[in-house]
Design an enzyme around this catalytic site. Structure first.
Site, PDB file in Angstrom:
ATOM      1  N   SER A 147       0.863  -1.191   0.000  1.00 59.04           N
ATOM      2  CA  SER A 147       0.000   0.000   0.000  1.00 59.04           C
ATOM      3  C   SER A 147       0.896   1.236   0.000  1.00 59.04           C
ATOM      4  O   SER A 147       2.074   1.147   0.373  1.00 59.04           O
ATOM      5  CB  SER A 147      -0.862  -0.005   1.278  1.00 59.04           C
ATOM      6  N   TYR A 160      -1.945  -0.272  10.585  1.00 61.33           N
ATOM      7  CA  TYR A 160      -2.077  -0.568   9.143  1.00 61.33           C
ATOM      8  C   TYR A 160      -0.783  -0.181   8.431  1.00 61.33           C
ATOM      9  O   TYR A 160      -0.242  -0.963   7.639  1.00 61.33           O
ATOM     10  CB  TYR A 160      -3.263   0.192   8.554  1.00 61.33           C
ATOM     11  N   LYS A 164       1.775  -2.766   6.587  1.00 58.64           N
ATOM     12  CA  LYS A 164       2.062  -2.688   5.153  1.00 58.64           C
ATOM     13  C   LYS A 164       3.546  -2.411   4.892  1.00 58.64           C
ATOM     14  O   LYS A 164       4.080  -2.817   3.863  1.00 58.64           O
ATOM     15  CB  LYS A 164       1.164  -1.628   4.501  1.00 58.64           C
TER      16      LYS A 164
HETATM   17  N1  LIG Z   1      -8.800  -0.266  -1.336  1.00 55.65           N
HETATM   18  C1  LIG Z   1      -7.675   0.460  -1.239  1.00 55.65           C
HETATM   19  O1  LIG Z   1      -7.698   1.680  -1.408  1.00 55.65           O
HETATM   20  C2  LIG Z   1      -6.363  -0.204  -0.919  1.00 55.65           C
HETATM   21  C3  LIG Z   1      -5.212   0.586  -1.005  1.00 55.65           C
HETATM   22  C4  LIG Z   1      -3.985  -0.004  -0.729  1.00 55.65           C
HETATM   23  C5  LIG Z   1      -3.916  -1.331  -0.385  1.00 55.65           C
HETATM   24  N2  LIG Z   1      -5.071  -2.075  -0.305  1.00 55.65           N
HETATM   25  C6  LIG Z   1      -4.941  -3.469   0.077  1.00 55.65           C
HETATM   26  O2  LIG Z   1      -5.503  -4.265  -0.949  1.00 55.65           O
HETATM   27  C7  LIG Z   1      -5.960  -5.498  -0.375  1.00 55.65           C
HETATM   28  C8  LIG Z   1      -7.398  -5.726  -0.784  1.00 55.65           C
HETATM   29  O3  LIG Z   1      -8.166  -4.627  -0.331  1.00 55.65           O
HETATM   30  P1  LIG Z   1      -9.632  -4.300  -0.863  1.00 55.65           P
HETATM   31  O4  LIG Z   1      -9.716  -2.834  -0.939  1.00 55.65           O
HETATM   32  O5  LIG Z   1      -9.966  -5.135  -2.019  1.00 55.65           O
HETATM   33  O6  LIG Z   1     -10.460  -4.753   0.439  1.00 55.65           O
HETATM   34  P2  LIG Z   1     -11.905  -5.416   0.569  1.00 55.65           P
HETATM   35  O7  LIG Z   1     -12.289  -5.222   1.996  1.00 55.65           O
HETATM   36  O8  LIG Z   1     -12.805  -4.909  -0.487  1.00 55.65           O
HETATM   37  O9  LIG Z   1     -11.610  -6.964   0.305  1.00 55.65           O
HETATM   38  C9  LIG Z   1     -10.751  -7.665   1.161  1.00 55.65           C
HETATM   39  C10 LIG Z   1     -11.147  -9.118   1.195  1.00 55.65           C
HETATM   40  O10 LIG Z   1     -10.249  -9.775   2.125  1.00 55.65           O
HETATM   41  C11 LIG Z   1     -11.022 -10.684   2.887  1.00 55.65           C
HETATM   42  N3  LIG Z   1     -10.368 -10.979   4.162  1.00 55.65           N
HETATM   43  C12 LIG Z   1     -10.257 -10.172   5.247  1.00 55.65           C
HETATM   44  N4  LIG Z   1      -9.666 -10.827   6.257  1.00 55.65           N
HETATM   45  C13 LIG Z   1      -9.383 -12.071   5.801  1.00 55.65           C
HETATM   46  C14 LIG Z   1      -8.787 -13.211   6.391  1.00 55.65           C
HETATM   47  N5  LIG Z   1      -8.371 -13.212   7.665  1.00 55.65           N
HETATM   48  N6  LIG Z   1      -8.644 -14.320   5.628  1.00 55.65           N
HETATM   49  C15 LIG Z   1      -9.079 -14.344   4.336  1.00 55.65           C
HETATM   50  N7  LIG Z   1      -9.667 -13.301   3.752  1.00 55.65           N
HETATM   51  C16 LIG Z   1      -9.820 -12.169   4.471  1.00 55.65           C
HETATM   52  C17 LIG Z   1     -12.367  -9.991   3.069  1.00 55.65           C
HETATM   53  O11 LIG Z   1     -13.386 -10.912   3.425  1.00 55.65           O
HETATM   54  C18 LIG Z   1     -12.572  -9.334   1.713  1.00 55.65           C
HETATM   55  O12 LIG Z   1     -13.284 -10.169   0.814  1.00 55.65           O
HETATM   56  C19 LIG Z   1      -5.759  -5.361   1.128  1.00 55.65           C
HETATM   57  O13 LIG Z   1      -4.540  -5.977   1.490  1.00 55.65           O
HETATM   58  C20 LIG Z   1      -5.679  -3.861   1.327  1.00 55.65           C
HETATM   59  O14 LIG Z   1      -4.964  -3.509   2.491  1.00 55.65           O
HETATM   60  C21 LIG Z   1      -6.290  -1.536  -0.571  1.00 55.65           C
END
Ligand SMILES: NC(=O)c1ccc[n+]([C@@H]2O[C@H](COP(=O)([O-])OP(=O)(O)OC[C@H]3O[C@@H](n4cnc5c(N)ncnc54)[C@H](O)[C@@H]3O)[C@@H](O)[C@H]2O)c1
Length: 265
Positions: A147, A160, A164
């Protein structure tokens, strides 16, 4: 022939958001994909996904319910992938959560929850994927979701940000540890991607007083993105498919910013 035809991939956190988009993009390039998530609904999405990406040469999909903080669950998810498709060639450690709290309010419980899901899972996922790839004897690829918070400590997301930052360290350590086995390990770092995670984060940031109304935090974080807007999950998948493909064979240990130019590092 897609760029990933006959490749067998596993994506965690794949019931929605970025993980779901990563999996669908891999399938469009011919890969077979295990969609893995703690949410039991992941099994239900697979039929819809197969229909959505239907076309000549697309791969197959399975859904596996598993918690990425459990080594046993990760092993089972890998075993189900191998049993369905024959091998594991590419592992995406993507599942993640954010539970923002102002710095002085962060508790041990908040730290443990966020760091377990975001960082411990990457260690376990790298280890268990590598064990399988080493047994297969023909290398493989591991891709971790970092991230912009990997490189910036935010005052209302300290665990967080730390978790990351750990994803970058784990990516570098695993790349060095696994290079001799022809396993590459890379990460990608998004900024603001419009997913359920951000919808919830936006509400949580109102609740802790960072922003006054829904939408304000997304706008604030997005205002310094050079391309001028937040990302959709599909903006990320060109990079994730590249990192899964042979086109990235000479890249390892790297974290690629996919943030629309929010941070220039
Ligand atoms: N959305 C953003 O702006 C953003 C930015 C930077 C990084 N990220 C990273 O991208 C990744 C995906 O994020 P997203 O935005 O798609 O989130 P999201 O919440 O839409 O989806 C995340 C998924 O992970 C699953 N999950 C959570 N805990 C879990 C566990 N213990 N075991 C298995 N599955 C689990 C959830 O059920 C969900 O389906 C994450 O690592 C997040 O930190 C997201």
């Amino acid at each position: 022939m897609g760029r990933l035809s006959s490749k067998n991939c596993l994506v965690t956190g794949a019931a929605r958001g970025i993980g779901l988009a990563i999996g669908k993009a891999l399938m469009r390039e011919g890969a077979n994909v295990a969609f893995v998530d703690v949410d039991a609904g992941v099994k239900g999405i697979v039929a819809g996904v197969a229909k959505e990406v239907a076309g000549a040469g697309i791969g197959r999909a399975i859904g596996v319910q598993a918690d990425v903080t459990s080594r046993a669950d990760i092993r089972r998810a890998i075993a189900e992938t191998v049993s369905a498709f024959g091998s594991l060639d590419v592992m995406f450690n993507n599942a993640g959560i954010n539970k923002p709290l102002n710095f002085m309010d962060v508790t041990e419980e908040n730290w443990d929850q966020v760091v377990r899901v975001n960082a411990l899972s990457v260690l376990l996922g790298c280890q268990e994927a590598a064990r399988q790839m080493i047994a297969q004897g023909r290398g493989g690829k591991i891709v971790n979701t970092a991230s912009v918070a990997s490189r910036q400590g935010y005052p209302n997301m300290a665990p967080y940000s730390a978790s990351k930052a750990a994803v970058i360290s784990l990516t570098q350590a695993a790349a060095r540890a696994l290079a001799k086995q022809q396993i590459t390990v890379n990460a990608f770092a998004p900024a603001v991607v419009l997913t359920p995670l951000w919808e919830q984060l936006d509400k949580d940031l109102v609740a802790i007083g960072t922003s006054k109304q829904p939408g304000e935090a997304i706008d604030m974080f997005s205002s310094t993105i050079l391309v001028g807007r937040a990302a959709r999950p599909e903006d990320i998948t060109g990079t994730t498919t590249f990192l899964a493909s042979a086109d990235s064979d000479y890249i390892t240990g790297q974290t690629i910013m996919v943030d629309g130019g929010k941070f220039l590092v």
